[in-house]
Design an enzyme around this catalytic site. Sequence first.
Site, PDB file in Angstrom:
ATOM      1  N   LYS A  52       6.210  -7.742   5.442  1.00  0.00           N
ATOM      2  CA  LYS A  52       6.881  -6.464   5.158  1.00  0.00           C
ATOM      3  C   LYS A  52       8.374  -6.559   5.500  1.00  0.00           C
ATOM      4  O   LYS A  52       9.227  -6.118   4.731  1.00  0.00           O
ATOM      5  CB  LYS A  52       6.209  -5.329   5.960  1.00  0.00           C
ATOM      6  N   GLN A  96       1.489  -0.498  12.462  1.00  0.00           N
ATOM      7  CA  GLN A  96       0.481  -1.384  11.882  1.00  0.00           C
ATOM      8  C   GLN A  96      -0.872  -1.165  12.551  1.00  0.00           C
ATOM      9  O   GLN A  96      -0.965  -1.104  13.777  1.00  0.00           O
ATOM     10  CB  GLN A  96       0.934  -2.855  12.039  1.00  0.00           C
ATOM     11  N   ASP A 119       3.594   5.223   5.201  1.00  0.00           N
ATOM     12  CA  ASP A 119       2.219   4.772   4.968  1.00  0.00           C
ATOM     13  C   ASP A 119       1.366   5.884   4.345  1.00  0.00           C
ATOM     14  O   ASP A 119       0.288   5.616   3.819  1.00  0.00           O
ATOM     15  CB  ASP A 119       1.568   4.371   6.303  1.00  0.00           C
TER      16      ASP A 119
HETATM   17  N1  GUN Z   1      -3.569  -2.241   8.287  1.00  0.00           N
HETATM   18  C1  GUN Z   1      -4.170  -2.613   7.137  1.00  0.00           C
HETATM   19  N2  GUN Z   1      -3.525  -2.071   6.074  1.00  0.00           N
HETATM   20  C2  GUN Z   1      -2.513  -1.341   6.576  1.00  0.00           C
HETATM   21  C3  GUN Z   1      -1.501  -0.543   5.965  1.00  0.00           C
HETATM   22  O1  GUN Z   1      -1.411  -0.372   4.751  1.00  0.00           O
HETATM   23  N3  GUN Z   1      -0.621   0.034   6.823  1.00  0.00           N
HETATM   24  C4  GUN Z   1      -0.722  -0.104   8.170  1.00  0.00           C
HETATM   25  N4  GUN Z   1       0.168   0.526   8.926  1.00  0.00           N
HETATM   26  N5  GUN Z   1      -1.642  -0.822   8.760  1.00  0.00           N
HETATM   27  C5  GUN Z   1      -2.536  -1.438   7.962  1.00  0.00           C
END
Ligand code: GUN
Length: 293
Positions: A52, A96, A119
């Site tokens: 990311k 995350q 998100d």
């Molecule tokens: N863990 C697995 N997928 C995601 C996501 O799309 N965003 C976040 N913050 N954590 C995750």
Amino acid sequence: MTILDGKKISNDIKDEITVEVQKMKDKGEKVPHLAAVLVGNDGASLTYVGSKVRSCERVGFKSTLVHLPDTTSEEELLLKIEELNNDDDIDGFIVQLPLPPQINSERVLLAVDPGKDVDGFHPENFGKMAMDMNTFIPATPSGILELLERYKVETEGKHTVVIGRSHIVGRPMSILMSRKGYPGNSTVTLTHSRTKDISKITAQADIIISALGIPEFLKAEMVKEGVVIIDVGITRVPDESHPKGYVIKGDVDFENVSKKASFITPVPGGVGPMTIAMLLKNTLLARRQQKKN
Ligand code: GUN
């Protein structure tokens, strides 16, 4: 059979975002700034967050990685979130998941300012999504919609079967595929671990979106000819013959299911890269909205 090439489409989207960022720079405007909070050292999470942050650099965004130890208390994390909420330079941020067991994820998601929740996990944004209001749509479901749209996959009147009811993928996907408009207007069945005789349901599906996390769960016998397959599974399976010591497997037996499918996403290179591209898109949207306020 057409491969839904998430790697290519995500690169196209990143190129489009790069152009937008360049325009902002040319006008002397502030560029979007994404922060990612990672608690602990989970291998997969480290990979995703690293990806990311690198993608931010590629499109010209500013990025900040907040890496906290796995001993971080809920209180300490909530203080960090408050700091990010109040930091005018940060347009959007993510925490995350999964979080270590001493931290209540629900409380954490509720603490994020909905205006910075790129998100789309805050209940305010999730509720808006469910009511067809303009908001941040969670990145993985949003990436799947984008793939269906860019490959012009017909969804109206189709029977979409979603496997898995997670708050991140399955549940929002079921809502989005049933909404009015395109992609959408599908008749949706949401299946999960307590569903009886799942093969009977998948065999009736025109579109299958699998977000289960069981490698090669979906077999050719379980699907009909011409089915559209979206594989969200990304499980690390130990494999000593591979330099990393593991290989990434999707939920779908690709080799055999692809012979019956009209469209199918590969793993890797399907949904995964789309998730990151859509997170960037949400961050661009967050910047534009912060500017208005
Ligand atoms: N863990 C697995 N997928 C995601 C996501 O799309 N965003 C976040 N913050 N954590 C995750």
